[in-house]
Design a protein around this motif. Structure first.
Motif, mmCIF file in Angstrom:
data_model
loop_
_atom_site.group_PDB
_atom_site.id
_atom_site.type_symbol
_atom_site.label_atom_id
_atom_site.label_comp_id
_atom_site.label_asym_id
_atom_site.label_seq_id
_atom_site.Cartn_x
_atom_site.Cartn_y
_atom_site.Cartn_z
ATOM 1 N N VAL A 228 0.783 -1.238 0.000
ATOM 2 C CA VAL A 228 0.000 0.000 0.000
ATOM 3 C C VAL A 228 0.812 1.283 0.000
ATOM 4 C CG1 VAL A 228 -1.894 -1.175 1.198
ATOM 5 C CG2 VAL A 228 -0.195 0.097 2.537
ATOM 6 N N ALA A 229 2.118 1.242 0.306
ATOM 7 C CA ALA A 229 2.858 2.485 0.530
ATOM 8 C C ALA A 229 2.824 3.409 -0.685
ATOM 9 C CB ALA A 229 4.300 2.178 0.928
ATOM 10 N N GLY A 230 3.063 2.862 -1.871
ATOM 11 C CA GLY A 230 3.043 3.708 -3.066
ATOM 12 C C GLY A 230 1.683 4.314 -3.329
ATOM 13 N N ALA A 231 0.641 3.495 -3.240
ATOM 14 C CA ALA A 231 -0.720 3.983 -3.504
ATOM 15 C C ALA A 231 -1.180 4.949 -2.432
ATOM 16 C CB ALA A 231 -1.682 2.803 -3.612
ATOM 17 N N ALA A 232 -0.759 4.736 -1.180
ATOM 18 C CA ALA A 232 -1.140 5.655 -0.114
ATOM 19 C C ALA A 232 -0.584 7.051 -0.375
ATOM 20 C CB ALA A 232 -0.661 5.135 1.229
#
Length: 276
Positions: A228-232
């Motif tokens: 999720v880090a990139g999309a967050a």
């Protein structure tokens, strides 16, 4: 349910040196393009070379996962020496938990979809500090899109600026990645509120749909940072709200995560809690 600020959440994002942001965006974008080419060329091509199972027969890992993560690590080690990497396939560099910055990579998010040729998988890369994602880039090969964001610089989809529009969840779509225990109840609550739930097998793309304005919310009852880090980063820079399962703002909460456009969060959280 009214969202209350989390006591540990910073009131303003920690600033990052402009040159670091620019270089991180450039390198991450280059890696995302590399990944998109490989995934596009190999997705769904029968039995994937080197494909094996991890925890169960639906938990795939392929040579593409391994090759892309190795390539990512080589490039990042050259361009950002001393910055540790956390990746799905090869784990965490020893000092990642305490370093000022860390890279977080999922080489193929939605590997089961990739193996089957179902057009819903992504490459995800993020630079993260103590305050959350600093840079996030998602490659969406099936739609020939690269989505990129950096703290304070907004979001671009193939170079075009993107922001979310506040709205009610009524009549909208919610992307969910939920366990079998949570999915039926939440889906019933959302349907009663005249919203549709879609579970498609990529946490990165689920959250990205909120950043792009295609979905009013994304709901995950568990995840790993690389999912999720990139999309967050995309969602936050587009103006979406990110909270934990109790509604407390947090850029990368532990446990559950709810991402929603303004105007939808309270109602979606109400559905989340109604069937607990």
């Amino acid at each position: 349910m009214t969202v209350q600020p989390h006591p540990s959440a910073p009131s303003t994002p920690f600033p990052v040196e402009a040159g670091l942001l620019s270089k991180a965006l450039e390198v991450a974008g280059r890696l995302a393009n590399d990944a998109a080419e490989v995934i596009t060329a190999t997705a769904g091509r029968g039995q994937q070379p080197g494909a094996t199972h991890k925890a169960n027969p639906f938990d795939w890992v392929t040579d593409t996962d391994r090759t892309l993560e190795r390539h990512t690590r080589r490039v990042l080690a050259s361009e950002f020496p001393g910055v540790p990497v956390v990746g799905e396939e090869f784990g965490s560099d020893g000092d990642a938990a305490t370093a000022p910055y860390r890279w977080v990579v999922d080489p193929v998010d939605g590997t089961a979809n990739y193996v089957a040729g179902f057009p819903w998988c992504a490459y995800s890369l993020a630079l993260v500090d103590a305050y959350g994602p600093v840079v996030g880039v998602i490659a969406d090969p099936s739609r020939a899109q690269i989505y990129a964001a950096a703290r304070g610089r907004g979001v671009r989809a193939n170079g075009v600026a993107v922001t979310v529009t506040p709205r009610s969840p009524t009549g909208g779509l919610i992307c969910a990645e939920l366990s079998l225990e949570r999915a039926p109840g939440f889906t019933r609550q959302a349907a009663a509120g005249h919203a549709g739930v879609r579970v498609l097998g990529s946490a990165a793309l689920a959250i990205t749909q909120v950043a792009l304005g295609h979905a009013v919310a994304a709901v995950l009852d568990s995840y790993r940072e690389w999912d999720v880090a990139g999309a967050a980063c995309l969602a936050a820079e587009a103006g979406a709200l990110i909270v934990d399962g109790e509604g407390r703002p947090n850029p990368l909460p532990s446990g559950a995560m709810v991402v929603a456009v303004p105007g939808s969060l309270d109602e979606v959280l109400g559905w989340w809690h109604a069937d607990r």
